[in-house]
Design an enzyme around this catalytic site. Sequence first.
Site, PDB file in Angstrom:
ATOM      1  N   ASP A  68      36.466   3.330  -0.411  1.00 42.56           N
ATOM      2  CA  ASP A  68      37.369   3.823   0.165  1.00 42.56           C
ATOM      3  C   ASP A  68      38.432   2.089  -0.842  1.00 42.56           C
ATOM      4  OD1 ASP A  68      36.985   6.270   0.520  1.00 42.56           O
ATOM      5  OD2 ASP A  68      38.262   6.594   2.332  1.00 42.56           O
ATOM      6  N   LYS A 122      41.481   7.030  -2.588  1.00 42.91           N
ATOM      7  CA  LYS A 122      42.858   7.663  -3.858  1.00 42.91           C
ATOM      8  C   LYS A 122      44.014   6.188  -4.158  1.00 42.91           C
ATOM      9  CE  LYS A 122      43.681  11.328  -0.751  1.00 42.91           C
ATOM     10  NZ  LYS A 122      45.150  11.438   0.368  1.00 42.91           N
ATOM     11  N   MET A 138      47.528  11.780   9.138  1.00 42.11           N
ATOM     12  CA  MET A 138      48.164  11.475   7.811  1.00 42.11           C
ATOM     13  C   MET A 138      49.439  12.542   8.106  1.00 42.11           C
ATOM     14  SD  MET A 138      44.847  12.769   5.519  1.00 42.11           S
ATOM     15  CE  MET A 138      44.068  14.078   6.987  1.00 42.11           C
TER      16      MET A 138
END
Length: 269
Positions: free
Chosen positions: A51, A73, A186
Amino acid sequence: MIGARLEGMLDGGPVFEPGSVWLVGAGPGDPGYLTVNAIRALQQADTVLHDALIDDRILDLARPEAHRIFSGKRAGIHSIDQAALCARMVDLARSGQRVLRLKGGDPMVFGRGGEEMLRLAEAEIPFRIIPGVTAGLAAMAVASIPATLRDVNRAVVFATGHAAPDTDETDWAALAALGQPLVLYMALRRIDGIARELIAGGLPPATPLAVISSATRPDEEILISSLGAVAEDRQRYNIEPPAIVVVGDIVKTRERLLRVAPAFAGAIA
Ligand SMILES: C[S@@+](CC[C@H](N)C(=O)[O-])C[C@H]1O[C@@H](n2cnc3c(N)ncnc32)[C@H](O)[C@@H]1O
Protein backbone atom coordinates in the site's frame (compact mmCIF):
# COMPACT_ATOMS: atom_id res chain seq x y z
CA MET A 1 21.96 -10.86 23.76
CA ILE A 2 18.61 -9.41 22.77
CA GLY A 3 19.76 -9.57 19.15
CA ALA A 4 20.33 -13.33 19.40
CA ARG A 5 16.92 -13.81 21.07
CA LEU A 6 15.22 -11.79 18.37
CA GLU A 7 17.02 -13.75 15.69
CA GLY A 8 15.80 -16.94 17.35
CA MET A 9 12.22 -15.65 17.15
CA LEU A 10 12.69 -14.61 13.53
CA ASP A 11 14.09 -18.01 12.59
CA GLY A 12 11.06 -19.88 13.96
CA GLY A 13 7.42 -19.52 13.03
CA PRO A 14 5.49 -20.22 9.88
CA VAL A 15 7.31 -21.03 6.65
CA PHE A 16 6.25 -18.99 3.62
CA GLU A 17 5.69 -21.72 1.02
CA PRO A 18 6.27 -20.97 -2.68
CA GLY A 19 2.95 -20.49 -4.47
CA SER A 20 1.21 -18.94 -1.47
CA VAL A 21 0.06 -15.44 -0.50
CA TRP A 22 0.31 -13.81 2.92
CA LEU A 23 -1.92 -10.83 3.73
CA VAL A 24 0.11 -8.89 6.26
CA GLY A 25 -0.62 -5.84 8.43
CA ALA A 26 2.16 -3.26 8.64
CA GLY A 27 0.59 -1.32 11.53
CA PRO A 28 -0.30 2.38 11.69
CA GLY A 29 2.97 3.90 10.47
CA ASP A 30 5.77 3.78 13.03
CA PRO A 31 7.82 0.65 12.18
CA GLY A 32 7.93 -0.07 15.92
CA TYR A 33 4.42 -1.51 15.60
CA LEU A 34 5.44 -4.16 13.11
CA THR A 35 4.97 -7.72 14.38
CA VAL A 36 7.68 -10.37 14.40
CA ASN A 37 5.55 -12.42 12.01
CA ALA A 38 5.35 -9.48 9.60
CA ILE A 39 9.16 -9.27 9.63
CA ARG A 40 9.35 -13.04 9.03
CA ALA A 41 7.06 -12.57 6.04
CA LEU A 42 9.21 -9.75 4.63
CA GLN A 43 12.33 -11.84 5.01
CA GLN A 44 10.91 -14.74 3.00
CA ALA A 45 8.77 -13.05 0.31
CA ASP A 46 9.71 -13.06 -3.39
CA THR A 47 7.25 -10.26 -4.25
CA VAL A 48 5.89 -7.54 -1.97
CA LEU A 49 2.72 -5.78 -3.15
CA HIS A 50 2.41 -2.81 -0.82
CA ASP A 51 0.00 0.00 0.00
CA ALA A 52 0.84 3.69 0.00
CA LEU A 53 2.23 5.23 3.19
CA ILE A 54 4.23 2.19 4.25
CA ASP A 55 7.43 3.45 5.83
CA ASP A 56 10.58 2.74 3.78
CA ARG A 57 12.22 1.27 6.88
CA ILE A 58 9.55 -1.44 6.78
CA LEU A 59 9.89 -2.09 3.04
CA ASP A 60 13.67 -2.26 3.45
CA LEU A 61 13.23 -5.34 5.64
CA ALA A 62 12.33 -7.29 2.50
CA ARG A 63 15.09 -9.35 0.91
CA PRO A 64 17.12 -7.17 -1.49
CA GLU A 65 16.22 -9.46 -4.41
CA ALA A 66 12.48 -9.32 -3.63
CA HIS A 67 10.36 -7.55 -6.22
CA ARG A 68 8.46 -4.57 -4.74
CA ILE A 69 5.23 -3.49 -6.41
CA PHE A 70 3.34 -0.38 -5.34
CA SER A 71 -0.35 -1.32 -5.16
CA GLY A 72 -1.94 1.53 -3.23
CA LYS A 73 -3.95 4.61 -4.00
CA ARG A 74 -1.99 7.54 -5.39
CA ALA A 75 -3.06 11.12 -4.74
CA GLY A 76 -5.77 12.09 -7.21
CA ILE A 77 -6.57 8.51 -8.18
CA HIS A 78 -9.70 7.43 -6.37
CA SER A 79 -9.07 3.74 -6.14
CA ILE A 80 -6.90 1.01 -7.50
CA ASP A 81 -8.44 -1.71 -9.65
CA GLN A 82 -9.10 -4.33 -6.99
CA ALA A 83 -9.97 -7.09 -9.49
CA ALA A 84 -6.71 -6.56 -11.40
CA LEU A 85 -4.74 -6.57 -8.16
CA CYS A 86 -6.31 -9.87 -7.05
CA ALA A 87 -5.67 -11.37 -10.49
CA ARG A 88 -2.04 -10.32 -10.24
CA MET A 89 -1.64 -11.92 -6.81
CA VAL A 90 -3.16 -15.15 -8.13
CA ASP A 91 -0.88 -15.15 -11.22
CA LEU A 92 2.24 -14.48 -9.15
CA ALA A 93 1.36 -17.26 -6.71
CA ARG A 94 0.60 -19.68 -9.57
CA SER A 95 4.04 -18.93 -11.00
CA GLY A 96 5.50 -20.25 -7.74
CA GLN A 97 6.26 -16.96 -5.98
CA ARG A 98 5.86 -16.26 -2.29
CA VAL A 99 3.58 -13.22 -2.51
CA LEU A 100 3.31 -10.76 0.37
CA ARG A 101 0.39 -8.32 0.28
CA LEU A 102 1.47 -5.64 2.77
CA LYS A 103 -1.28 -3.34 4.03
CA GLY A 104 -1.42 -0.44 6.47
CA GLY A 105 -2.86 -1.23 9.90
CA ASP A 106 -4.62 -4.59 9.98
CA PRO A 107 -5.37 -6.25 6.63
CA MET A 108 -8.89 -7.27 7.68
CA VAL A 109 -10.09 -3.90 9.05
CA PHE A 110 -11.40 -1.65 6.25
CA GLY A 111 -8.45 -2.88 4.22
CA ARG A 112 -10.03 -5.19 1.65
CA GLY A 113 -8.14 -8.12 3.13
CA GLY A 114 -11.43 -10.01 3.38
CA GLU A 115 -12.16 -9.63 -0.34
CA GLU A 116 -8.61 -10.64 -1.24
CA MET A 117 -8.78 -13.70 1.03
CA LEU A 118 -12.04 -14.82 -0.62
CA ARG A 119 -10.58 -14.35 -4.09
CA LEU A 120 -7.48 -16.40 -3.16
CA ALA A 121 -9.67 -19.15 -1.73
CA GLU A 122 -11.73 -19.25 -4.95
CA ALA A 123 -8.51 -19.60 -6.94
CA GLU A 124 -7.34 -22.33 -4.52
CA ILE A 125 -4.22 -20.36 -3.58
CA PRO A 126 -2.98 -21.14 -0.05
CA PHE A 127 -2.93 -18.00 2.11
CA ARG A 128 -2.19 -16.80 5.64
CA ILE A 129 -3.34 -13.68 7.48
CA ILE A 130 -0.84 -11.83 9.67
CA PRO A 131 -2.75 -9.24 11.73
CA GLY A 132 -1.38 -5.75 12.37
CA VAL A 133 -2.12 -2.93 14.81
CA THR A 134 -5.14 -1.19 13.35
CA ALA A 135 -5.14 2.62 13.09
CA GLY A 136 -8.23 2.98 15.31
CA LEU A 137 -6.56 1.35 18.30
CA ALA A 138 -3.20 3.02 17.68
CA ALA A 139 -4.84 6.46 17.33
CA MET A 140 -6.76 6.08 20.58
CA ALA A 141 -3.61 4.92 22.36
CA VAL A 142 -1.52 7.90 21.24
CA ALA A 143 -4.31 10.25 22.34
CA SER A 144 -4.58 8.51 25.74
CA ILE A 145 -8.18 7.52 24.97
CA PRO A 146 -8.96 3.94 26.02
CA ALA A 147 -11.06 1.79 23.70
CA THR A 148 -13.02 0.60 26.72
CA LEU A 149 -13.26 1.89 30.28
CA ARG A 150 -15.36 0.08 32.85
CA ASP A 151 -17.49 3.00 33.98
CA VAL A 152 -17.93 4.45 30.47
CA ASN A 153 -18.64 1.78 27.83
CA ARG A 154 -19.23 -1.90 27.25
CA ALA A 155 -18.79 -1.92 23.51
CA VAL A 156 -16.90 0.01 20.88
CA VAL A 157 -17.98 0.51 17.27
CA PHE A 158 -15.54 0.66 14.35
CA ALA A 159 -17.23 2.28 11.35
CA THR A 160 -16.19 3.72 8.02
CA GLY A 161 -17.15 7.21 6.92
CA HIS A 162 -16.65 6.15 3.33
CA ALA A 163 -18.97 3.32 2.36
CA ALA A 164 -18.33 1.46 -0.91
CA PRO A 165 -20.24 3.09 -3.79
CA ASP A 166 -22.62 0.17 -4.31
CA THR A 167 -23.58 -0.28 -0.64
CA ASP A 168 -26.29 1.40 1.44
CA GLU A 169 -25.40 4.60 3.25
CA THR A 170 -24.46 4.12 6.90
CA ASP A 171 -27.39 4.54 9.29
CA TRP A 172 -25.77 7.17 11.54
CA ALA A 173 -28.93 7.55 13.65
CA ALA A 174 -28.77 3.83 14.49
CA LEU A 175 -25.11 4.18 15.50
CA ALA A 176 -25.94 7.28 17.59
CA ALA A 177 -28.67 5.31 19.38
CA LEU A 178 -26.17 2.68 20.56
CA GLY A 179 -24.65 5.21 22.97
CA GLN A 180 -21.23 3.56 22.58
CA PRO A 181 -17.97 5.15 21.38
CA LEU A 182 -17.65 5.36 17.61
CA VAL A 183 -14.21 4.95 16.05
CA LEU A 184 -14.45 6.26 12.51
CA TYR A 185 -12.06 5.43 9.66
CA MET A 186 -11.96 7.45 6.42
CA ALA A 187 -14.40 9.93 7.94
CA LEU A 188 -12.52 13.22 8.16
CA ARG A 189 -13.51 14.61 4.76
CA ARG A 190 -17.19 13.91 5.46
CA ILE A 191 -17.16 14.68 9.17
CA ASP A 192 -19.37 17.80 8.96
CA GLY A 193 -22.26 15.79 7.48
CA ILE A 194 -21.63 12.78 9.74
CA ALA A 195 -21.66 15.04 12.83
CA ARG A 196 -24.97 16.58 11.69
CA GLU A 197 -26.48 13.14 11.21
CA LEU A 198 -25.28 11.90 14.61
CA ILE A 199 -26.80 15.00 16.26
CA ALA A 200 -30.05 14.46 14.32
CA GLY A 201 -29.89 10.85 15.58
CA GLY A 202 -29.96 12.04 19.19
CA LEU A 203 -26.36 12.67 20.30
CA PRO A 204 -25.95 16.05 22.05
CA PRO A 205 -23.83 18.63 20.15
CA ALA A 206 -21.54 18.72 23.21
CA THR A 207 -20.59 15.05 22.70
CA PRO A 208 -16.78 14.96 22.82
CA LEU A 209 -14.91 14.12 19.65
CA ALA A 210 -11.23 13.60 18.90
CA VAL A 211 -9.50 13.69 15.52
CA ILE A 212 -6.16 11.89 15.51
CA SER A 213 -4.25 12.42 12.30
CA SER A 214 -1.16 10.45 11.19
CA ALA A 215 -1.11 8.54 14.47
CA THR A 216 2.38 7.21 15.37
CA ARG A 217 4.00 9.14 12.52
CA PRO A 218 6.24 12.21 12.92
CA ASP A 219 3.40 14.51 11.70
CA GLU A 220 0.87 13.13 14.20
CA GLU A 221 -1.77 15.67 15.35
CA ILE A 222 -4.58 15.44 17.89
CA LEU A 223 -7.61 17.73 17.88
CA ILE A 224 -10.14 17.60 20.71
CA SER A 225 -13.51 19.05 19.76
CA SER A 226 -17.20 18.14 19.94
CA LEU A 227 -19.87 17.04 17.47
CA GLY A 228 -21.24 20.59 17.37
CA ALA A 229 -17.87 22.29 16.91
CA VAL A 230 -15.91 19.89 14.69
CA ALA A 231 -16.87 21.53 11.38
CA GLU A 232 -15.39 24.85 12.49
CA ASP A 233 -12.46 23.39 14.47
CA ARG A 234 -11.24 21.20 11.66
CA GLN A 235 -11.08 24.22 9.32
CA ARG A 236 -9.42 26.38 11.94
CA TYR A 237 -6.72 23.83 12.76
CA ASN A 238 -6.46 22.52 9.21
CA ILE A 239 -6.17 18.89 10.25
CA GLU A 240 -5.65 16.47 7.33
CA PRO A 241 -6.18 12.74 6.63
CA PRO A 242 -5.26 10.03 7.28
CA ALA A 243 -7.20 10.42 10.49
CA ILE A 244 -9.30 8.51 12.97
CA VAL A 245 -12.29 10.28 14.52
CA VAL A 246 -13.43 9.10 17.96
CA VAL A 247 -16.89 10.17 19.13
CA GLY A 248 -18.25 9.71 22.65
CA ASP A 249 -17.71 10.29 26.34
CA ILE A 250 -14.69 7.99 26.26
CA VAL A 251 -12.79 11.00 24.76
CA LYS A 252 -13.14 12.78 28.13
CA THR A 253 -10.71 10.27 29.64
CA ARG A 254 -7.92 12.39 28.19
CA GLU A 255 -9.02 15.40 30.27
CA ARG A 256 -9.56 13.14 33.25
CA LEU A 257 -5.98 11.97 32.93
CA LEU A 258 -4.76 15.55 32.94
CA ARG A 259 -6.75 16.29 36.09
CA VAL A 260 -5.40 13.21 37.85
CA ALA A 261 -1.81 13.78 36.78
CA PRO A 262 -1.14 17.23 35.28
CA ALA A 263 2.47 16.14 34.78
CA PHE A 264 1.22 14.12 31.81
CA ALA A 265 0.22 17.34 30.02
CA GLY A 266 3.51 17.52 28.15
CA ALA A 267 3.38 13.87 27.19
CA ILE A 268 -0.09 14.01 25.67
CA ALA A 269 -0.58 17.62 24.58
C1 LIG B 1 -8.39 2.10 3.85
S1 LIG B 1 -8.41 2.38 5.57
C2 LIG B 1 -7.24 1.20 6.07
C3 LIG B 1 -7.30 0.87 7.53
C4 LIG B 1 -6.25 -0.14 7.95
N1 LIG B 1 -6.50 -1.43 7.34
C5 LIG B 1 -6.15 -0.27 9.47
O1 LIG B 1 -6.47 -1.34 10.00
O2 LIG B 1 -5.73 0.69 10.10
C6 LIG B 1 -7.50 3.91 5.65
C7 LIG B 1 -7.93 4.74 6.86
O3 LIG B 1 -7.30 4.28 8.03
C8 LIG B 1 -7.06 5.38 8.89
N2 LIG B 1 -5.62 5.48 9.14
C9 LIG B 1 -4.64 4.72 8.60
N3 LIG B 1 -3.44 5.04 9.13
C10 LIG B 1 -3.67 6.02 10.02
C11 LIG B 1 -2.85 6.75 10.92
N4 LIG B 1 -1.53 6.52 11.01
N5 LIG B 1 -3.43 7.68 11.71
C12 LIG B 1 -4.75 7.91 11.66
N6 LIG B 1 -5.58 7.24 10.83
C13 LIG B 1 -5.05 6.30 10.03
C14 LIG B 1 -7.63 6.60 8.20
O4 LIG B 1 -8.97 6.75 8.63
C15 LIG B 1 -7.54 6.20 6.76
O5 LIG B 1 -8.44 6.94 5.98
